[in-house]
Design an enzyme around this catalytic site. Structure first.
Site, PDB file in Angstrom:
ATOM      1  N   ASP A 223       2.299  -1.217   4.981  1.00 32.32           N
ATOM      2  CA  ASP A 223       1.952  -0.002   5.725  1.00 32.32           C
ATOM      3  C   ASP A 223       0.458   0.197   5.499  1.00 32.32           C
ATOM      4  OD1 ASP A 223       2.654   2.340   7.288  1.00 32.32           O
ATOM      5  OD2 ASP A 223       2.295   3.496   5.477  1.00 32.32           O
TER       6      ASP A 223
ATOM      7  N   CYS B 261      -0.223   4.211  11.078  1.00 29.04           N
ATOM      8  CA  CYS B 261      -0.033   5.521  11.710  1.00 29.04           C
ATOM      9  C   CYS B 261      -1.208   5.790  12.656  1.00 29.04           C
ATOM     10  CB  CYS B 261       0.110   6.623  10.665  1.00 29.04           C
ATOM     11  SG  CYS B 261      -1.303   6.773   9.550  1.00 29.04           S
TER      12      CYS B 261
ATOM     13  N   CYS C 283       0.890  -1.179   0.000  1.00 28.43           N
ATOM     14  CA  CYS C 283       0.000   0.000   0.000  1.00 28.43           C
ATOM     15  C   CYS C 283       0.917   1.215   0.000  1.00 28.43           C
ATOM     16  CB  CYS C 283      -0.911  -0.005   1.231  1.00 28.43           C
ATOM     17  SG  CYS C 283      -1.906  -1.493   1.380  1.00 28.43           S
ATOM     18  N   ALA C 284       1.388   1.610  -1.191  1.00 25.08           N
ATOM     19  CA  ALA C 284       2.622   2.385  -1.288  1.00 25.08           C
ATOM     20  C   ALA C 284       2.483   3.902  -1.329  1.00 25.08           C
ATOM     21  CB  ALA C 284       3.396   1.938  -2.529  1.00 25.08           C
ATOM     22  N   ALA C 285       1.351   4.441  -1.781  1.00 22.27           N
ATOM     23  CA  ALA C 285       1.253   5.894  -2.003  1.00 22.27           C
ATOM     24  C   ALA C 285       1.467   6.675  -0.706  1.00 22.27           C
ATOM     25  CB  ALA C 285      -0.108   6.231  -2.594  1.00 22.27           C
ATOM     26  N   PRO C 286       2.103   7.860  -0.772  1.00 16.59           N
ATOM     27  CA  PRO C 286       2.595   8.559  -1.981  1.00 16.59           C
ATOM     28  C   PRO C 286       4.013   8.176  -2.395  1.00 16.59           C
ATOM     29  CG  PRO C 286       2.849   9.981  -0.085  1.00 16.59           C
ATOM     30  CD  PRO C 286       2.224   8.706   0.437  1.00 16.59           C
TER      31      PRO C 286
END
Length: 458
Positions: free
Chosen positions: A312, A362, A231-234
């Site tokens: 993430d 987060c 889940c890479a963005a940004p």
């Protein structure tokens, strides 16, 4: 600064803490107070693929002198994260004179201003009737979202963010072209003096919260490996992975929103990283169910294709700072756990035996963090929890049935463990470097990290 919508702390006790109700409510209120303030330090990661840390530090010192009109603010290199630089935030400054001419911005824009951003046109909700370009403006955040777009005045709940100079008139802001997206108000006297990174050394620096930089070091990517950022963005962690691998190997980045995938590609290009391949793809569907060879390295992927995987995960975001508009509901907070488990299951299948899986969020809820670790260990006997290096955060929270030894192997960053404090230039001059590093490690966003190794094939 600590102005919040009314929220029932007791509604969140089951997901925030396993403590008694009274203690949990006290801790939750303390946490909300901390979340309304920015962290004590701005954290930037140096793109070591293109330049040395010392070279970039020197360039940044020159930039800060310009931004702060000759004021000398120290830049610290983190001792355990050699590619991370720390810049102390000065504030809150209480002697700023409020102006008659006002502008009101949305809560999200207000949060960005507290961390050093200027005010961009789309974030402006209201402006005084006679505001023109060049006026000194007092800027406020509409933390409850009650101000109507285009209003000429607003008497609702608002938080003062500081003063700036308007780049445009009121008429240009509200009657201008729809694509008007540039700076509307340039902040000259923000209540928190934090550097702006708008087009500042864009090839060399990436603005990133401290725990987000810790995650990639915990993953410990090595040159030549094939690594998945699910889940890479940004793309902050994606580009960090590639940089730590010295751009040797393959980094696959997935996100299901196309404009976010474009952002990953832009960041990779800007930072000169060629090992990254970004795809617009739903991570929950990234496992190829048939055994036909995958086409040109595109998703979905065959089982056990990756040496390391970073998950993430999408989460409630209850660790983000500053956040002056607390609007979480129990339904929203609890909605993420099933999605996180779907993604985790895919990650385990895609990981090679002997491979490393790092799970992070987060947020500060027990349900999205320690409960997920307990579930993973019970569901996947092939996984073992691993100690982390570097270990900068605190240990995990009790309440999910994990042993004390297992809790020590987790990293939980809890912003409420240190008191909220004011920082001024004088106090910085007297501070020891060790004390400032300690504060940077503690007074950051809320975050959670768990590291697993896959011992055998599934």
């Amino acid at each position: 600064m600590s102005v919040f919508d009314t929220i029932s702390a007791s509604n969140l006790l089951t997901v925030v803490s396993a403590l008694g109700k009274q203690e949990a409510e006290r801790r939750f209120e303390t946490l909300l107070n901390h979340l309304s303030h920015p962290p004590s330090f701005t954290t930037v990661r140096v793109n070591t693929h293109l330049a040395s840390v010392q070279h970039v530090k020197n360039l940044l010192l020159d930039e800060l002198r310009k931004q702060f009109n000759g004021l000398s603010v120290p830049i610290l290199q983190h001792p355990d994260l050699q590619d991370v630089l720390l810049i102390p935030i000065i504030g809150p400054r209480r002697n700023i004179k409020k102006q008659q001419c006002e502008a009101v911005v949305g809560a999200q824009c207000g949060n960005a201003v507290l961390r050093g951003a200027h005010v961009y046109v789309p974030g402006i909700v209201s402006a005084s009737k006679f505001m023109k370009a060049g006026d000194v403006i007092s800027v406020y955040s509409d933390i409850k979202g009650k101000c109507k777009k285009g209003a000429k005045e607003f008497d609702g709940t608002k938080v003062f963010l500081g003063n700036g100079i308007s780049e445009l008139s009121r008429k240009e802001i509200f009657n201008g072209l729809p694509e008007l997206k540039g700076i509307g108000i340039r902040m000259t006297e923000p209540i928190y003096l934090s550097p702006s990174f708008d087009n500042v050394l864009p090839n060399y620096l990436f603005l990133q919260n401290l725990p987000s930089a810790v995650v990639t070091h915990v993953l410990d990517p090595q040159p030549g490996e094939k690594i998945l950022d699910l889940c890479a963005a940004p793309g902050g962690k994606t580009t960090h992975i590639a940089a730590l691998m010295r751009d040797q190997g393959e980094v696959i980045a997935l996100d299901k929103i196309s404009n976010k995938v474009e952002k990953i590609k832009q960041n990779a290009l800007l930072l000169g990283l060629n090992s990254i391949k970004a795809f617009c793809f739903d991570g929950t569907k990234a496992l190829k169910l048939d055994m036909v060879k995958d086409a040109e390295g595109k998703p979905p992927f065959l089982r056990e294709s990756f040496d390391r995987i970073l998950l993430d995960a999408p989460c409630s975001g209850m660790g983000q700072r500053p956040n002056m508009a607390c609007s979480w509901t129990l339904k929203e907070v609890t909605s993420y756990q099933p999605l996180q488990r779907k993604l985790f299951t895919v990650a385990v299948e895609l990981l090679k035996p002997g491979g490393v899986l790092v799970y992070s969020t987060c947020t500060i809820t027990l349900a999205e963090n320690e409960e997920q670790v307990a579930w993973a260990l019970a569901t996947f006997p092939c996984l073992q929890l691993q100690p982390q290096e570097p270990q900068i955060g605190g240990e995990g929270m009790m309440g999910a049935g994990l042993s004390s030894e297992q809790l020590k192997q987790l990293q939980r960053f809890d912003p409420s463990v240190v008191p909220v404090r004011d920082t001024d230039i004088a106090s910085l001059g007297d501070a020891r470097i060790e004390d400032m590093i300690w504060l940077a490690n503690k007074d950051c966003i809320g975050f959670f990290i768990a590291k697993f190794i896959k011992c055998k094939s599934t």
